[in-house]
Design a protein around this motif. Sequence first.
Motif, PDB file in Angstrom:
ATOM      1  N   PRO A 196       0.803  -1.233   0.000  1.00 54.88           N
ATOM      2  CA  PRO A 196       0.000   0.000   0.000  1.00 54.88           C
ATOM      3  C   PRO A 196       0.828   1.272   0.000  1.00 54.88           C
ATOM      4  CG  PRO A 196      -0.073  -1.046   2.159  1.00 54.88           C
ATOM      5  CD  PRO A 196       0.604  -2.015   1.236  1.00 54.88           C
ATOM      6  N   PHE A 197       2.121   1.159   0.313  1.00 55.46           N
ATOM      7  CA  PHE A 197       2.971   2.351   0.380  1.00 55.46           C
ATOM      8  C   PHE A 197       4.043   2.363  -0.712  1.00 55.46           C
ATOM      9  CE2 PHE A 197       1.287   1.729   4.666  1.00 55.46           C
ATOM     10  CZ  PHE A 197       0.725   2.971   4.895  1.00 55.46           C
ATOM     11  N   THR A 198       3.756   1.707  -1.812  1.00 53.89           N
ATOM     12  CA  THR A 198       4.693   1.712  -2.938  1.00 53.89           C
ATOM     13  C   THR A 198       4.997   3.123  -3.406  1.00 53.89           C
ATOM     14  OG1 THR A 198       3.999  -0.471  -3.702  1.00 53.89           O
ATOM     15  CG2 THR A 198       5.023   0.982  -5.324  1.00 53.89           C
ATOM     16  N   PHE A 199       3.998   3.989  -3.378  1.00 57.31           N
ATOM     17  CA  PHE A 199       4.189   5.354  -3.880  1.00 57.31           C
ATOM     18  C   PHE A 199       5.304   6.075  -3.133  1.00 57.31           C
ATOM     19  CE2 PHE A 199       1.369   5.928  -0.329  1.00 57.31           C
ATOM     20  CZ  PHE A 199       1.627   7.192   0.166  1.00 57.31           C
ATOM     21  N   THR A 200       5.473   5.808  -1.837  1.00 57.69           N
ATOM     22  CA  THR A 200       6.529   6.488  -1.086  1.00 57.69           C
ATOM     23  C   THR A 200       7.910   6.031  -1.558  1.00 57.69           C
ATOM     24  OG1 THR A 200       6.501   4.811   0.673  1.00 57.69           O
ATOM     25  CG2 THR A 200       5.036   6.707   0.927  1.00 57.69           C
ATOM     26  N   LYS A 201       8.030   4.752  -1.877  1.00 57.80           N
ATOM     27  CA  LYS A 201       9.314   4.230  -2.353  1.00 57.80           C
ATOM     28  C   LYS A 201       9.650   4.773  -3.734  1.00 57.80           C
ATOM     29  CE  LYS A 201       8.668  -0.070   0.290  1.00 57.80           C
ATOM     30  NZ  LYS A 201       7.391   0.329   0.896  1.00 57.80           N
ATOM     31  N   VAL A 202       8.645   4.871  -4.599  1.00 54.41           N
ATOM     32  CA  VAL A 202       8.866   5.422  -5.940  1.00 54.41           C
ATOM     33  C   VAL A 202       9.223   6.902  -5.849  1.00 54.41           C
ATOM     34  CG1 VAL A 202       7.792   5.907  -8.175  1.00 54.41           C
ATOM     35  CG2 VAL A 202       7.350   3.726  -7.021  1.00 54.41           C
ATOM     36  N   MET A 203       8.541   7.635  -4.968  1.00 55.23           N
ATOM     37  CA  MET A 203       8.858   9.055  -4.803  1.00 55.23           C
ATOM     38  C   MET A 203      10.304   9.249  -4.365  1.00 55.23           C
ATOM     39  SD  MET A 203       6.392  11.156  -5.570  1.00 55.23           S
ATOM     40  CE  MET A 203       6.778  12.627  -4.663  1.00 55.23           C
ATOM     41  N   LYS A 244      12.900   7.037  -4.733  1.00 52.26           N
ATOM     42  CA  LYS A 244      13.893   6.510  -5.667  1.00 52.26           C
ATOM     43  C   LYS A 244      13.912   7.265  -6.989  1.00 52.26           C
ATOM     44  CE  LYS A 244      15.416   2.191  -7.832  1.00 52.26           C
ATOM     45  NZ  LYS A 244      15.162   0.725  -7.970  1.00 52.26           N
ATOM     46  N   HIS A 245      12.719   7.631  -7.476  1.00 48.04           N
ATOM     47  CA  HIS A 245      12.632   8.226  -8.815  1.00 48.04           C
ATOM     48  C   HIS A 245      12.578   9.750  -8.779  1.00 48.04           C
ATOM     49  CE1 HIS A 245      11.959   7.866 -13.116  1.00 48.04           C
ATOM     50  NE2 HIS A 245      10.950   8.717 -13.033  1.00 48.04           N
ATOM     51  N   TRP A 246      11.968  10.322  -7.725  1.00 47.32           N
ATOM     52  CA  TRP A 246      11.845  11.774  -7.633  1.00 47.32           C
ATOM     53  C   TRP A 246      12.674  12.349  -6.480  1.00 47.32           C
ATOM     54  CZ3 TRP A 246       7.646   9.311  -9.976  1.00 47.32           C
ATOM     55  CH2 TRP A 246       7.184   9.886 -11.155  1.00 47.32           C
ATOM     56  N   TYR A 247      13.438  11.504  -5.784  1.00 48.95           N
ATOM     57  CA  TYR A 247      14.360  11.939  -4.727  1.00 48.95           C
ATOM     58  C   TYR A 247      13.645  12.684  -3.600  1.00 48.95           C
ATOM     59  CZ  TYR A 247      17.016  11.289  -8.990  1.00 48.95           C
ATOM     60  OH  TYR A 247      17.505  10.786 -10.167  1.00 48.95           O
ATOM     61  N   LYS A 248      12.410  12.290  -3.311  1.00 48.51           N
ATOM     62  CA  LYS A 248      11.627  12.995  -2.306  1.00 48.51           C
ATOM     63  C   LYS A 248      11.205  12.046  -1.196  1.00 48.51           C
ATOM     64  CE  LYS A 248       8.841  16.230  -3.571  1.00 48.51           C
ATOM     65  NZ  LYS A 248       7.992  17.257  -4.192  1.00 48.51           N
ATOM     66  N   LYS A 249      11.505  12.447   0.039  1.00 50.70           N
ATOM     67  CA  LYS A 249      10.979  11.775   1.212  1.00 50.70           C
ATOM     68  C   LYS A 249      10.805  12.822   2.307  1.00 50.70           C
ATOM     69  CE  LYS A 249      15.444  10.319   3.126  1.00 50.70           C
ATOM     70  NZ  LYS A 249      16.236   9.161   3.621  1.00 50.70           N
ATOM     71  N   LEU A 250      10.008  12.496   3.303  1.00 49.85           N
ATOM     72  CA  LEU A 250       9.699  13.460   4.347  1.00 49.85           C
ATOM     73  C   LEU A 250      10.931  13.820   5.162  1.00 49.85           C
ATOM     74  CD1 LEU A 250       6.237  12.210   5.661  1.00 49.85           C
ATOM     75  CD2 LEU A 250       6.700  14.261   4.310  1.00 49.85           C
ATOM     76  N   THR A 251      11.031  15.071   5.495  1.00 50.34           N
ATOM     77  CA  THR A 251      12.113  15.555   6.348  1.00 50.34           C
ATOM     78  C   THR A 251      11.612  16.803   7.063  1.00 50.34           C
ATOM     79  OG1 THR A 251      14.455  16.204   6.402  1.00 50.34           O
ATOM     80  CG2 THR A 251      13.147  17.029   4.563  1.00 50.34           C
ATOM     81  N   PHE A 252      12.464  17.452   7.818  1.00 48.97           N
ATOM     82  CA  PHE A 252      12.079  18.686   8.491  1.00 48.97           C
ATOM     83  C   PHE A 252      12.041  19.837   7.476  1.00 48.97           C
ATOM     84  CE2 PHE A 252      14.074  16.183  11.923  1.00 48.97           C
ATOM     85  CZ  PHE A 252      12.986  16.136  12.790  1.00 48.97           C
ATOM     86  N   PRO A 253      11.128  20.789   7.653  1.00 47.55           N
ATOM     87  CA  PRO A 253      11.018  21.872   6.666  1.00 47.55           C
ATOM     88  C   PRO A 253      12.298  22.667   6.488  1.00 47.55           C
ATOM     89  CG  PRO A 253       9.692  22.333   8.637  1.00 47.55           C
ATOM     90  CD  PRO A 253      10.119  20.906   8.713  1.00 47.55           C
ATOM     91  N   TRP A 254      13.056  22.850   7.570  1.00 49.40           N
ATOM     92  CA  TRP A 254      14.288  23.628   7.412  1.00 49.40           C
ATOM     93  C   TRP A 254      15.306  22.893   6.538  1.00 49.40           C
ATOM     94  CZ3 TRP A 254      12.266  22.326  12.260  1.00 49.40           C
ATOM     95  CH2 TRP A 254      12.829  21.204  12.879  1.00 49.40           C
ATOM     96  N   SER A 255      15.232  21.575   6.508  1.00 50.96           N
ATOM     97  CA  SER A 255      16.133  20.823   5.630  1.00 50.96           C
ATOM     98  C   SER A 255      15.765  21.041   4.166  1.00 50.96           C
ATOM     99  CB  SER A 255      16.079  19.332   5.963  1.00 50.96           C
ATOM    100  OG  SER A 255      16.527  19.093   7.280  1.00 50.96           O
ATOM    101  N   GLY A 256      14.463  21.005   3.875  1.00 55.31           N
ATOM    102  CA  GLY A 256      14.022  21.246   2.508  1.00 55.31           C
ATOM    103  C   GLY A 256      14.335  22.652   2.048  1.00 55.31           C
ATOM    104  N   ILE A 257      14.098  23.640   2.907  1.00 56.87           N
ATOM    105  CA  ILE A 257      14.375  25.031   2.538  1.00 56.87           C
ATOM    106  C   ILE A 257      15.870  25.244   2.359  1.00 56.87           C
ATOM    107  CG2 ILE A 257      14.210  27.418   3.335  1.00 56.87           C
ATOM    108  CD1 ILE A 257      11.672  26.562   4.874  1.00 56.87           C
TER     109      ILE A 257
END
Length: 387
Positions: A255-262, A264-277
């Motif tokens: 059910p969480f395949t989308f998180t793995k694809v995000m 691996k393929h789009w280099y996106k996973k959850l982190t702290f907002p200051w890390s993204g900024i």
Amino acid sequence: MMQEGDEKSDGGGDTKSAPPTFLQRLHLTWSTADTETTILVLVLKGLVLGVAVLSVGTLFDQKETWETLWTRWDASHYLSLAKDGYTAKGEGRFSIVFYPLYPWLVRTAFVLCRNYFAAALLVSGVASVFAGVIFRRLVELDQPAKVARLAVWFLFIFPTAYFLHIGYTESLFLALVLGSLLAARRQFWAVAGVLAGFASFTRVNGLLLAPTLLVEAWLQYRENRRFDWRWLWIGAAGLGFLAYLWINYHVTGDPFTFTKVMEKHWYKKLTFPWSGIRDVWWRIPHFNLTEGLHEFIFIIFSFLCTVWCWIKLRPSYAIWMTLNWLLITSTTYVVSVPRYCLTLFPIFIIFARLAAARPLAGRILTAISLLLLALFAAKFAHGTWAF
């Protein structure tokens, strides 16, 4: 002052006015203002798409069809899903990260259009009209009619407003979000919950409608100090996301395949907002303006609008702004912030209030928005990244 349903007397005995119909109570009857809003949306739609295509032909002597000019990046995935559905094999497996409601509606519209690109334009076109009409009505609950009209104007001339007209989910998602909030404001909680469920079946941030609607329910409770069992419909906001998880499981076994694809393929996973900024800040000197500086500017811009929303607008709107801003920035690779700002609808209420109070500021905002809209739409049609 007499309200709907109050008793009236004509001197010959008490009578009661006819009760309002469901459509009247939900405020779904059509008006002259709705017609004017529709015309505005359609005219701007034609101008935005037409001018962008003419710009590409003029600047680059680029001869392509409208379909190739406007079916880029995410749009190609949505059309692929509309044609072939989800799959766990080949290049199509990456499309699992895209939610199903929009491509399913495109597939339905294909029955009328017999062309998937035309079907996508039809779905986005109808949704954009409803988004404009519903937005004006929602704003009118708190603001003068002039501010409501200006809010629609600023939404549809925003620098990334071209996404409202092409094969992306922005117009559908925005129509569902605004419809859910309008229904909640008018205390039609079943409608609000169902529309919120459809929103979370369109994009992940549809889930953020749940806390937003909870705040709206709290505001209504604060007025009359009564618990309304209809507020339980807010729980329907998560049903769309649960259905999406089931699709992931049905197609891939996880059910969480989308998180793995995000990741691996789009280099996106959850982190702290200051890390993204911080990542966006580091990209500024090394990436092009679109992927670096523009992303950072819109992060700061949307943050300032969020703060202003807490000061001047309804708390439920401020919650929507805050949670979306945190979701946008809480990823290891922050991208497409200017596009995501389209669904932060309080921004356009802020612009409208400023323009109504200070016409010169409104004209300056209009000029900036139109210039950037022309630039970014032409970039997108040309095939260079534009969010």
